[in-house]
Design a protein around this motif. Structure first.
Motif, PDB file in Angstrom:
ATOM      1  N   ALA A 100       7.859  -7.372  -3.454  1.00  0.00           N
ATOM      2  CA  ALA A 100       6.536  -7.951  -3.643  1.00  0.00           C
ATOM      3  C   ALA A 100       5.503  -6.920  -4.049  1.00  0.00           C
ATOM      4  O   ALA A 100       4.547  -7.233  -4.778  1.00  0.00           O
ATOM      5  N   GLY A 101       5.655  -5.681  -3.584  1.00  0.00           N
ATOM      6  CA  GLY A 101       4.694  -4.635  -3.884  1.00  0.00           C
ATOM      7  C   GLY A 101       4.910  -4.048  -5.256  1.00  0.00           C
ATOM      8  O   GLY A 101       5.853  -4.364  -5.979  1.00  0.00           O
ATOM      9  N   GLY A 102       4.028  -3.153  -5.650  1.00  0.00           N
ATOM     10  CA  GLY A 102       4.137  -2.485  -6.936  1.00  0.00           C
ATOM     11  C   GLY A 102       5.088  -1.314  -6.859  1.00  0.00           C
ATOM     12  O   GLY A 102       5.695  -1.016  -5.831  1.00  0.00           O
ATOM     13  N   ARG A 103       5.195  -0.625  -7.974  1.00  0.00           N
ATOM     14  CA  ARG A 103       6.097   0.517  -8.052  1.00  0.00           C
ATOM     15  C   ARG A 103       5.512   1.722  -7.326  1.00  0.00           C
ATOM     16  O   ARG A 103       6.238   2.559  -6.817  1.00  0.00           O
ATOM     17  N   TYR A 104       4.210   1.827  -7.312  1.00  0.00           N
ATOM     18  CA  TYR A 104       3.563   2.956  -6.689  1.00  0.00           C
ATOM     19  C   TYR A 104       2.666   2.478  -5.560  1.00  0.00           C
ATOM     20  O   TYR A 104       2.413   1.287  -5.405  1.00  0.00           O
ATOM     21  N   GLY A 105       2.168   3.424  -4.795  1.00  0.00           N
ATOM     22  CA  GLY A 105       1.198   3.101  -3.764  1.00  0.00           C
ATOM     23  C   GLY A 105       1.773   3.225  -2.379  1.00  0.00           C
ATOM     24  O   GLY A 105       2.987   3.362  -2.164  1.00  0.00           O
ATOM     25  N   PHE A 106       0.858   3.159  -1.415  1.00  0.00           N
ATOM     26  CA  PHE A 106       1.238   3.312  -0.012  1.00  0.00           C
ATOM     27  C   PHE A 106       2.146   2.178   0.438  1.00  0.00           C
ATOM     28  O   PHE A 106       3.060   2.374   1.234  1.00  0.00           O
ATOM     29  N   GLY A 107       1.905   0.963  -0.082  1.00  0.00           N
ATOM     30  CA  GLY A 107       2.708  -0.182   0.326  1.00  0.00           C
ATOM     31  C   GLY A 107       4.169  -0.026  -0.023  1.00  0.00           C
ATOM     32  O   GLY A 107       5.057  -0.319   0.795  1.00  0.00           O
TER      33      GLY A 107
END
Length: 246
Positions: A74-81
């Motif tokens: 569900a999340g993106g490729r980058y980021g804290f999530g």
């Protein structure tokens, strides 16, 4: 070092994979330490029970794996999530595969001979993920020179050749050589050219009408198992603990 990290970890998007692998290995190590303390009756730890039912750690492992997997999708490729999802997934996978033998046999075989399968699966999984992590990704990195492109093309050709020899080794009943042969080319080549193990698909197909080849295959398998079963058991005992005596 910083440039290598940026080009081979950050740009190809391998940071979540690195976090997942680190969480996976660390979870397995911590879990084995705790279970061995419980087995020895030491420390503040104990088996988790609910209504008289022993809750194996594969249960929270499945929950964490599902949560981490869906959050990663569900999340993106980058980021804290995505990083957090990778860690959660790695923890869950470590808990699940630590009890792989229980899932395979549908029985509590954690401290038995059959339980050694869990250690083997964890080691092989970590090796394969480490291969993906350590290998240079031929796509997704910007600004490469012609020389770098050629180097990566050579890497792709080499990996393809290793994969072919690994498939031959797998057909000959040598799963460990097949898996680690993807990492070390010589291992795959050795597994591909040597005699197949008795009962393997290769032996059933090509040794059916060759009694001498069947006899040599059985003899070599006997000597190999006699030579290496002891050291392999020592390593497995050191990693996962010694099974209960029969």
């Amino acid at each position: 070092m910083g440039d290598w990290w940026q080009r081979n970890i950050m740009e190809p998007g391998k940071l979540p994979l690195l976090l997942a692998l680190s969480a996976f290995v660390l979870t397995f190590v911590v879990t084995r330490v705790i279970t061995r303390l419980i087995r020895a009756g030491k420390g503040p730890f104990g088996n988790v029970k609910a209504g008289g039912v022993h809750i194996h750690h594969v249960v929270p492992g499945v929950v964490l794996t599902v949560i981490g997997g869906f959050c990663a999708v569900a999340g993106g490729r980058y980021g804290f999530g995505s990083a957090l999802a990778a860690v959660v997934f790695g923890i869950g996978a470590g808990l699940v595969l630590d009890e792989f033998a229980l899932i395979l046999h549908l029985d509590d075989v954690y401290w038995t001979e059959a339980g050694r399968k869990s250690v083997e699966v964890v080691v092989l999984t970590a090796a394969l993920v480490g291969l993906v992590l350590a290998g240079f990704t031929p796509f997704g990195v910007d600004g490469m020179s012609q020389e770098e492109l050629q180097d990566r093309a050579n890497v792709i050709a080499t990996v393809a050749g290793n994969f072919f020899f690994s498939l031959l080794a797998l057909a000959k009943g040598k799963a460990r050589l097949a898996i680690f042969g993807v990492i070390v080319p010589v291992i795959a080549l050795i597994g591909a050219v040597r005699l197949a193990r008795p009962g393997s698909p290769w032996a059933r197909r090509f040794y059916a009408r060759r009694p001498r080849a069947r006899a040599r295959s059985r003899l070599r398998a006997y000597h190999h198992d006699r030579r290496w079963s002891g050291p392999r058991r020592v390593v497995q005992d050191w990693i996962g603990g010694r099974p209960d005596p029969r």
